[in-house]
Design a protein around this motif. Structure first.
Motif, PDB file in Angstrom:
ATOM      1  N   SER A  25       0.823  -1.214   0.000  1.00 28.81           N
ATOM      2  CA  SER A  25       0.000   0.000   0.000  1.00 28.81           C
ATOM      3  C   SER A  25       0.855   1.261   0.000  1.00 28.81           C
ATOM      4  O   SER A  25       2.081   1.212   0.096  1.00 28.81           O
ATOM      5  CB  SER A  25      -0.962  -0.017   1.191  1.00 28.81           C
ATOM      6  OG  SER A  25      -0.249  -0.216   2.388  1.00 28.81           O
ATOM      7  N   GLY A  26       0.166   2.397  -0.092  1.00 25.56           N
ATOM      8  CA  GLY A  26       0.844   3.672  -0.276  1.00 25.56           C
ATOM      9  C   GLY A  26       1.235   4.369   1.010  1.00 25.56           C
ATOM     10  O   GLY A  26       1.209   3.805   2.099  1.00 25.56           O
ATOM     11  N   GLN A  27       1.589   5.633   0.868  1.00 25.07           N
ATOM     12  CA  GLN A  27       2.155   6.446   1.936  1.00 25.07           C
ATOM     13  C   GLN A  27       1.209   6.604   3.115  1.00 25.07           C
ATOM     14  O   GLN A  27       0.090   7.088   2.965  1.00 25.07           O
ATOM     15  CB  GLN A  27       2.490   7.819   1.370  1.00 25.07           C
ATOM     16  CG  GLN A  27       3.003   8.825   2.381  1.00 25.07           C
ATOM     17  CD  GLN A  27       3.156  10.190   1.757  1.00 25.07           C
ATOM     18  OE1 GLN A  27       3.762  10.339   0.700  1.00 25.07           O
ATOM     19  NE2 GLN A  27       2.581  11.199   2.391  1.00 25.07           N
ATOM     20  N   GLY A  28       1.655   6.135   4.292  1.00 25.57           N
ATOM     21  CA  GLY A  28       0.873   6.278   5.507  1.00 25.57           C
ATOM     22  C   GLY A  28      -0.412   5.486   5.524  1.00 25.57           C
ATOM     23  O   GLY A  28      -1.283   5.740   6.348  1.00 25.57           O
TER      24      GLY A  28
ATOM     25  N   SER B  21       1.229   3.649  -5.566  1.00 26.69           N
ATOM     26  CA  SER B  21       1.712   4.937  -5.086  1.00 26.69           C
ATOM     27  C   SER B  21       3.061   4.745  -4.376  1.00 26.69           C
ATOM     28  O   SER B  21       3.992   4.228  -4.985  1.00 26.69           O
ATOM     29  CB  SER B  21       0.653   5.580  -4.189  1.00 26.69           C
ATOM     30  OG  SER B  21       0.913   6.946  -3.980  1.00 26.69           O
ATOM     31  N   MET B  22       3.200   5.130  -3.102  1.00 28.86           N
ATOM     32  CA  MET B  22       4.476   4.892  -2.437  1.00 28.86           C
ATOM     33  C   MET B  22       4.811   3.407  -2.405  1.00 28.86           C
ATOM     34  O   MET B  22       5.985   3.014  -2.416  1.00 28.86           O
ATOM     35  CB  MET B  22       4.481   5.449  -1.009  1.00 28.86           C
ATOM     36  CG  MET B  22       5.857   5.422  -0.352  1.00 28.86           C
ATOM     37  SD  MET B  22       5.839   5.620   1.444  1.00 28.86           S
ATOM     38  CE  MET B  22       5.254   3.998   1.969  1.00 28.86           C
ATOM     39  N   GLY B  23       3.769   2.570  -2.372  1.00 26.49           N
ATOM     40  CA  GLY B  23       4.009   1.129  -2.428  1.00 26.49           C
ATOM     41  C   GLY B  23       4.726   0.718  -3.702  1.00 26.49           C
ATOM     42  O   GLY B  23       5.495  -0.246  -3.720  1.00 26.49           O
ATOM     43  N   GLY B  24       4.484   1.460  -4.789  1.00 23.75           N
ATOM     44  CA  GLY B  24       5.202   1.207  -6.030  1.00 23.75           C
ATOM     45  C   GLY B  24       6.665   1.597  -5.929  1.00 23.75           C
ATOM     46  O   GLY B  24       7.539   0.968  -6.530  1.00 23.75           O
ATOM     47  N   ARG B  25       6.956   2.622  -5.153  1.00 26.76           N
ATOM     48  CA  ARG B  25       8.343   3.013  -4.909  1.00 26.76           C
ATOM     49  C   ARG B  25       9.056   1.911  -4.122  1.00 26.76           C
ATOM     50  O   ARG B  25      10.194   1.550  -4.414  1.00 26.76           O
ATOM     51  CB  ARG B  25       8.390   4.345  -4.162  1.00 26.76           C
ATOM     52  CG  ARG B  25       7.644   5.475  -4.865  1.00 26.76           C
ATOM     53  CD  ARG B  25       7.783   6.806  -4.134  1.00 26.76           C
ATOM     54  NE  ARG B  25       6.865   7.808  -4.680  1.00 26.76           N
ATOM     55  CZ  ARG B  25       7.100   9.110  -4.728  1.00 26.76           C
ATOM     56  NH1 ARG B  25       8.227   9.590  -4.240  1.00 26.76           N
ATOM     57  NH2 ARG B  25       6.220   9.946  -5.233  1.00 26.76           N
ATOM     58  N   VAL B  26       8.357   1.395  -3.120  1.00 25.67           N
ATOM     59  CA  VAL B  26       8.911   0.293  -2.320  1.00 25.67           C
ATOM     60  C   VAL B  26       9.150  -0.932  -3.200  1.00 25.67           C
ATOM     61  O   VAL B  26      10.203  -1.585  -3.123  1.00 25.67           O
ATOM     62  CB  VAL B  26       7.951  -0.043  -1.163  1.00 25.67           C
ATOM     63  CG1 VAL B  26       8.423  -1.266  -0.393  1.00 25.67           C
ATOM     64  CG2 VAL B  26       7.794   1.156  -0.228  1.00 25.67           C
ATOM     65  N   ALA B  27       8.185  -1.234  -4.063  1.00 26.56           N
ATOM     66  CA  ALA B  27       8.304  -2.395  -4.953  1.00 26.56           C
ATOM     67  C   ALA B  27       9.497  -2.260  -5.889  1.00 26.56           C
ATOM     68  O   ALA B  27      10.152  -3.256  -6.229  1.00 26.56           O
ATOM     69  CB  ALA B  27       7.016  -2.568  -5.748  1.00 26.56           C
ATOM     70  N   GLN B  28       9.803  -1.045  -6.309  1.00 29.60           N
ATOM     71  CA  GLN B  28      10.981  -0.841  -7.158  1.00 29.60           C
ATOM     72  C   GLN B  28      12.249  -1.294  -6.438  1.00 29.60           C
ATOM     73  O   GLN B  28      13.104  -1.964  -7.023  1.00 29.60           O
ATOM     74  CB  GLN B  28      11.108   0.630  -7.544  1.00 29.60           C
ATOM     75  CG  GLN B  28      10.025   1.149  -8.463  1.00 29.60           C
ATOM     76  CD  GLN B  28       9.962   2.660  -8.470  1.00 29.60           C
ATOM     77  OE1 GLN B  28      10.992   3.342  -8.396  1.00 29.60           O
ATOM     78  NE2 GLN B  28       8.752   3.213  -8.535  1.00 29.60           N
ATOM     79  N   TRP B  29      12.369  -0.916  -5.165  1.00 25.50           N
ATOM     80  CA  TRP B  29      13.551  -1.328  -4.411  1.00 25.50           C
ATOM     81  C   TRP B  29      13.617  -2.845  -4.260  1.00 25.50           C
ATOM     82  O   TRP B  29      14.705  -3.435  -4.324  1.00 25.50           O
ATOM     83  CB  TRP B  29      13.576  -0.674  -3.033  1.00 25.50           C
ATOM     84  CG  TRP B  29      14.080   0.730  -3.018  1.00 25.50           C
ATOM     85  CD1 TRP B  29      13.435   1.834  -2.539  1.00 25.50           C
ATOM     86  CD2 TRP B  29      15.354   1.198  -3.494  1.00 25.50           C
ATOM     87  NE1 TRP B  29      14.219   2.950  -2.691  1.00 25.50           N
ATOM     88  CE2 TRP B  29      15.398   2.592  -3.267  1.00 25.50           C
ATOM     89  CE3 TRP B  29      16.448   0.557  -4.083  1.00 25.50           C
ATOM     90  CZ2 TRP B  29      16.508   3.373  -3.617  1.00 25.50           C
ATOM     91  CZ3 TRP B  29      17.552   1.328  -4.432  1.00 25.50           C
ATOM     92  CH2 TRP B  29      17.578   2.718  -4.208  1.00 25.50           C
TER      93      TRP B  29
ATOM     94  N   LEU C 266      -2.124  13.537  -8.517  1.00 23.04           N
ATOM     95  CA  LEU C 266      -1.162  13.357  -7.431  1.00 23.04           C
ATOM     96  C   LEU C 266       0.176  12.863  -7.952  1.00 23.04           C
ATOM     97  O   LEU C 266       1.236  13.295  -7.489  1.00 23.04           O
ATOM     98  CB  LEU C 266      -1.722  12.391  -6.386  1.00 23.04           C
ATOM     99  CG  LEU C 266      -2.859  12.932  -5.525  1.00 23.04           C
ATOM    100  CD1 LEU C 266      -3.323  11.884  -4.532  1.00 23.04           C
ATOM    101  CD2 LEU C 266      -2.415  14.191  -4.791  1.00 23.04           C
ATOM    102  N   THR C 267       0.143  11.931  -8.896  1.00 19.65           N
ATOM    103  CA  THR C 267       1.352  11.463  -9.560  1.00 19.65           C
ATOM    104  C   THR C 267       1.072  11.532 -11.057  1.00 19.65           C
ATOM    105  O   THR C 267       0.518  10.591 -11.631  1.00 19.65           O
ATOM    106  CB  THR C 267       1.707  10.015  -9.149  1.00 19.65           C
ATOM    107  OG1 THR C 267       1.771   9.929  -7.718  1.00 19.65           O
ATOM    108  CG2 THR C 267       3.046   9.592  -9.734  1.00 19.65           C
ATOM    109  N   PRO C 268       1.393  12.640 -11.695  1.00 20.13           N
ATOM    110  CA  PRO C 268       1.054  12.821 -13.107  1.00 20.13           C
ATOM    111  C   PRO C 268       1.507  11.652 -13.972  1.00 20.13           C
ATOM    112  O   PRO C 268       2.567  11.056 -13.725  1.00 20.13           O
ATOM    113  CB  PRO C 268       1.791  14.116 -13.477  1.00 20.13           C
ATOM    114  CG  PRO C 268       1.822  14.884 -12.183  1.00 20.13           C
ATOM    115  CD  PRO C 268       2.037  13.838 -11.127  1.00 20.13           C
ATOM    116  N   PRO C 269       0.704  11.277 -14.968  1.00 21.31           N
ATOM    117  CA  PRO C 269       0.977  10.078 -15.761  1.00 21.31           C
ATOM    118  C   PRO C 269       2.309  10.082 -16.504  1.00 21.31           C
ATOM    119  O   PRO C 269       2.811   9.019 -16.861  1.00 21.31           O
ATOM    120  CB  PRO C 269      -0.200  10.017 -16.734  1.00 21.31           C
ATOM    121  CG  PRO C 269      -0.835  11.362 -16.694  1.00 21.31           C
ATOM    122  CD  PRO C 269      -0.572  11.912 -15.338  1.00 21.31           C
TER     123      PRO C 269
END
Length: 261
Positions: free
Chosen positions: A34-37, A102-110, A213-216
């Motif tokens: 999931s995303g941020q917070g 969202s932020m979860g996608g950033r985590v998944a990248q790592w 929120l996160t432009p395409p």
């Protein structure tokens, strides 16, 4: 230890922080981030569709839901990825498909960069390689996000601007002000743009065409920089696309079926 719903277990992060997790269904494992917070309840309404085909594993980020917080220095997207790997260890899963929003996608990248052997297919939803070097949101969207006004948030998240019952995790703080601040800082500091070429997992990038929120353009750049990545832009969809667009879940399931473990 916090009390959670039946079926919840706890994993120990590298620093000893207790992370609440649970699983549902059977089949090839799928980890949802999931995303941020936001805790794992953000995924509740789509769990039936995913768990009909997969063993779905969800968890509360440190500092959200029923997970402990740990020290302030542990709040980075890279540490969150290590937390996710600890959850897989606790679940007895060596390798899983990974879907982060969202932020979860950033985590998944790592996860895909640092522990590629753990990741089957990778799905990155409404996310970016980092604010620095990415495509920023407008000042209006930033102000609406900071306002905490549920109706303004609903407009950012959903085509219909509805205060959806299944979106409570987005609109109601599930953690302390301190932990929200630390999650925000972790997300803001994320930067993988120069490392995305190392991702070798089959990757699907999903993005709403009207995500303020996160432009395409961020999703488009992710797809350009991750070798072989597929990009699907969902016409008219906003940041919380997966809760009101069943076709998004269908696209993920089709992608996972085409890239079995």
């Amino acid at each position: 230890m916090p009390v959670h719903a039946p079926g919840t277990s706890y994993a120990a992060a590298a620093d000893g922080t207790a992370l609440a997790w649970s699983s549902a269904g059977s089949g090839e494992p799928l980890l949802l981030i999931s995303g941020q917070g936001v805790d794992s309840t953000a995924w509740t309404s789509v769990l039936p569709a995913f768990s009909a085909r997969h063993r779905v594993i969800t968890f509360d980020h440190r500092g959200t839901g029923d997970s402990e917080a740990g020290g302030e220095t542990s709040f980075t997207t890279r540490t969150f990825a290590q937390d996710a790997a600890a959850v897989l260890d606790a679940a007895g899963v060596e390798r899983a498909h990974v879907y982060g929003h969202s932020m979860g996608g950033r985590v998944a990248q790592w996860m895909a960069i640092d522990t590629p052997r753990r990741v089957g297919a990778l799905v990155l939803g409404a996310t970016t390689g980092g604010d620095e070097g990415g495509f920023p949101r407008s000042s209006t969207a930033t102000a609406d996000l900071a306002s905490g006004d549920a109706r303004k948030l609903a407009r950012l998240f959903f085509e219909g601007a509805e205060l959806r019952e299944d979106a409570t995790a987005f609109f109601t703080p599930g953690t302390t002000r301190r932990n929200r601040r630390l999650h925000y800082q972790a997300s803001r500091a994320h930067d993988t743009w120069d490392l995305l070429h190392r991702i070798n997992a089959p990757t699907l990038v999903l993005h709403g065409s009207r995500d303020e929120l996160t432009p395409p353009a961020n999703g488009e750049r992710l797809a350009e920089l991750i070798p072989g990545a597929e990009l699907q832009i969902l016409p008219g969809a906003r940041h919380g696309y997966y809760l009101e667009r069943p076709d998004a879940t269908d696209a993920v399931l089709e992608f996972l079926a085409a890239h079995r473990l």
